[in-house]
Design a protein around this motif. Structure first.
Motif, PDB file in Angstrom:
ATOM      1  N   ARG A 258       0.845  -1.186   0.000  1.00  0.00           N
ATOM      2  CA  ARG A 258       0.000   0.000   0.000  1.00  0.00           C
ATOM      3  C   ARG A 258       0.887   1.245   0.000  1.00  0.00           C
ATOM      4  O   ARG A 258       1.692   1.439   0.904  1.00  0.00           O
ATOM      5  N   ARG A 259       0.742   2.076  -1.008  1.00  0.00           N
ATOM      6  CA  ARG A 259       1.562   3.263  -1.173  1.00  0.00           C
ATOM      7  C   ARG A 259       0.672   4.498  -1.320  1.00  0.00           C
ATOM      8  O   ARG A 259      -0.421   4.413  -1.863  1.00  0.00           O
ATOM      9  N   PHE A 260       1.179   5.617  -0.850  1.00  0.00           N
ATOM     10  CA  PHE A 260       0.496   6.875  -1.128  1.00  0.00           C
ATOM     11  C   PHE A 260       1.091   7.418  -2.420  1.00  0.00           C
ATOM     12  O   PHE A 260       2.305   7.625  -2.520  1.00  0.00           O
TER      13      PHE A 260
ATOM     14  N   TYR B 252       4.455   9.677  -8.256  1.00  0.00           N
ATOM     15  CA  TYR B 252       5.433   9.677  -7.173  1.00  0.00           C
ATOM     16  C   TYR B 252       4.944   8.730  -6.089  1.00  0.00           C
ATOM     17  O   TYR B 252       3.788   8.799  -5.659  1.00  0.00           O
ATOM     18  N   PHE B 253       5.817   7.829  -5.637  1.00  0.00           N
ATOM     19  CA  PHE B 253       5.470   6.805  -4.659  1.00  0.00           C
ATOM     20  C   PHE B 253       5.985   7.186  -3.268  1.00  0.00           C
ATOM     21  O   PHE B 253       7.177   7.489  -3.103  1.00  0.00           O
ATOM     22  N   PHE B 254       5.098   7.150  -2.291  1.00  0.00           N
ATOM     23  CA  PHE B 254       5.445   7.448  -0.898  1.00  0.00           C
ATOM     24  C   PHE B 254       5.042   6.268  -0.018  1.00  0.00           C
ATOM     25  O   PHE B 254       4.035   5.588  -0.293  1.00  0.00           O
TER      26      PHE B 254
ATOM     27  N   PHE C 287       9.990   7.727  -2.355  1.00  0.00           N
ATOM     28  CA  PHE C 287      11.096   6.784  -2.554  1.00  0.00           C
ATOM     29  C   PHE C 287      11.310   6.486  -4.027  1.00  0.00           C
ATOM     30  O   PHE C 287      12.320   5.885  -4.412  1.00  0.00           O
ATOM     31  N   GLY C 288      10.365   6.910  -4.890  1.00  0.00           N
ATOM     32  CA  GLY C 288      10.516   6.655  -6.314  1.00  0.00           C
ATOM     33  C   GLY C 288       9.523   7.447  -7.136  1.00  0.00           C
ATOM     34  O   GLY C 288       8.555   8.004  -6.617  1.00  0.00           O
TER      35      GLY C 288
END
Length: 487
Positions: A395-397, A406-408, A417-418
């Protein structure tokens, strides 16, 4: 960083009792229903057996968000594959405000290549309007805020039309309104979501059904959900610095003479020598474009330095030639030699600098601490993301902005982080994937590039993300595809 086998063994939670029976059941259901991703059916993408079994296995396991994600860093392959130009904030506002003829485009003194480019550009902006209005519609639905806020009546005679164009399905959105038409006079606007026609609810109707309902009536009573006012509130051009970050800061604009050399392969061009016409030119940090008027759609956009830098030659007759390699692209003149020299010197400076601020800016956004620091996103929220090496859902924000996701790991307090550049990607739904009922996939333009599987918790959220992704990706035009550079 590769995830080791020891880490996998350490982090995976022991399956519940009877897990083996559940695994067998999942396998049988898949076999019986032949559930596959739509990309496999339509585009030849096919998950290998190990991927399919891994997805089914982890469907019954707990969330493995603690793993180091295999999409750490910035993935630029999509952007690097093409010659990408961003549809600027100013041009987007123009397409929401523009009143245009709905019939065949007047050829006038435009070349065949210019008419084809303008046709594709207009079709693209109609799609953008639909996707953005749809995203706003789904956002309101998710918050139980979607309501009818405009009612209009349209009338026509046997020899006249209503004067508007619609785009898309579920919902159907007004994408163009003709000047001085019954639709324009009644107050219909680009971006209006059609809720009902003559008392029939059409929010979930297909495009063809809406056309059928409207075409047979001599008058229309429309109930609408207006989205233009919300969209325009986020497009304050005087405060926008985004165009500068996206290479679209206007450096120079004005009227120049352009030589229209007719296409000798067309019927209109055989035997013709060409004519000089006046065009409105706009020079940004990376492109030169021109149109008939300052607010009309562009007839052509040219990259200054991709795939190779332009060559500029000014002859004794004050004619500026723009070439790429040994191929002349444009012949230009101006009202005075000084004006033409200014254009030439400015273009030469930009070409020599070759500064692509877009890559620099996307890298800067990755380093910001907190997802909320990425201003005015196209979409944001919690999303399930399937790992590419370890086939597990994390699960990513996610924050989507200008075709980059954008992945948090959390919504606040951490940097991304990416980030993945989705230029050229396609978006479509997946029936059921690894136990996720509201999944969708991002299909790359090339098989060798990364393929993403994502999922959300509700169908309305999936529709919102699909509309936002398509809108965000559509704002980029690839000048290197479909012979779009042909003159």
């Amino acid at each position: 960083m590769e995830t080791s086998g020891d880490l996998v063994a350490m982090e995976i939670i022991k399956p519940p009792e009877g897990f083996g029976d559940e695994k067998e059941l999942l396998y049988k259901k898949k076999k019986k229903k032949s559930i596959r991703a739509k990309s496999e059916e339509r585009y030849g993408y096919k998950m290998d057996a190990s991927t399919q079994s891994s997805i089914s296995l982890h469907a019954s396991l707990h969330d493995l968000s603690g793993y180091e994600d295999d999409d750490t860093g910035i993935y630029l392959e999509g952007y690097n594959q093409g010659v990408w130009v961003y549809i600027s904030q100013e041009e987007e506002v123009n397409c929401w405000n523009r009143h245009e003829p709905l019939g065949r485009m007047d050829s006038g003194d435009s070349t065949e290549g210019e008419r084809e480019f303008a046709k594709k550009f207009i079709a693209l902006t109609h799609r953008m309007v639909h996707r953005r209005a749809s995203g706003e519609c789904y956002r309101r639905l998710g918050g139980c805020q979607l309501e009818i806020n405009k009612r209009i009546s349209l009338h026509r005679t046997p020899t006249t039309e209503y004067g508007f164009r619609i785009h898309g399905s579920r919902p159907v959105v007004v994408s163009a309104v003709e000047l001085a038409s019954p639709a324009e006079l009644a107050g219909l606007e680009v971006g209006d979501v059609i809720m009902s026609i003559n008392g029939l609810q059409v929010l979930d109707s297909s495009h063809s059904d809406v056309v059928r309902i409207a075409s047979g009536a001599e008058s229309l009573e429309l109930e609408l959900a207006r989205t233009k006012n919300v969209v325009m509130e986020t497009e304050d051009l005087e405060e926008q610095h985004q165009d500068d970050e996206l290479n679209q800061q206007i450096v120079l604009r004005g009227e120049l003479g352009k030589f229209n050399g007719m296409d000798l392969n067309s019927d209109e061009g055989r035997g013709a020598r060409g004519v000089w016409v006046e065009r409105h030119f706009t020079l940004t940090r990376t492109t030169l474009s021109y149109s008939k008027t300052p607010t009309s759609p562009p007839l052509k956009i040219i990259s200054l330095w991709k795939p190779s830098p332009l060559s500029l030659t000014l002859n004794a007759n004050s004619i500026l030639t723009l070439s790429r390699g040994h191929t002349p692209l444009l012949l230009l003149t101006a009202s005075s030699p000084v004006t033409l020299e200014t254009w030439m010197e400015t273009m030469a400076t930009l070409i020599s600098n070759c500064e692509d601020k877009w890559v620099e800016n996307s890298g800067r956004l990755v380093s910001l601490v907190g997802a909320e620091k990425i201003g005015n996103p196209d979409c944001s929220g919690w999303v399930w993301k399937l790992g590419r090496r370890v086939k597990s859902w994390g699960r990513r924000f996610c924050v989507l902005k200008d075709a980059v996701v954008y992945f948090f790991n959390s919504q606040q307090g951490e940097a991304a982080f990416g980030a993945s550049h989705l230029h050229g990607y396609r978006v479509q739904t997946v029936s059921i994937l690894g136990g996720k009922r509201h999944a969708f996939e991002l299909l790359p333009p090339e098989m060798t590039m990364r393929h993403y599987y994502l999922a959300v918790d509700t169908e309305n959220e999936r529709k919102r993300w699909l509309a936002a992704l398509e809108y965000s990706i559509d704002r980029w035009i690839n000048l290197a595809s479909n012979n779009i550079q042909k003159f």
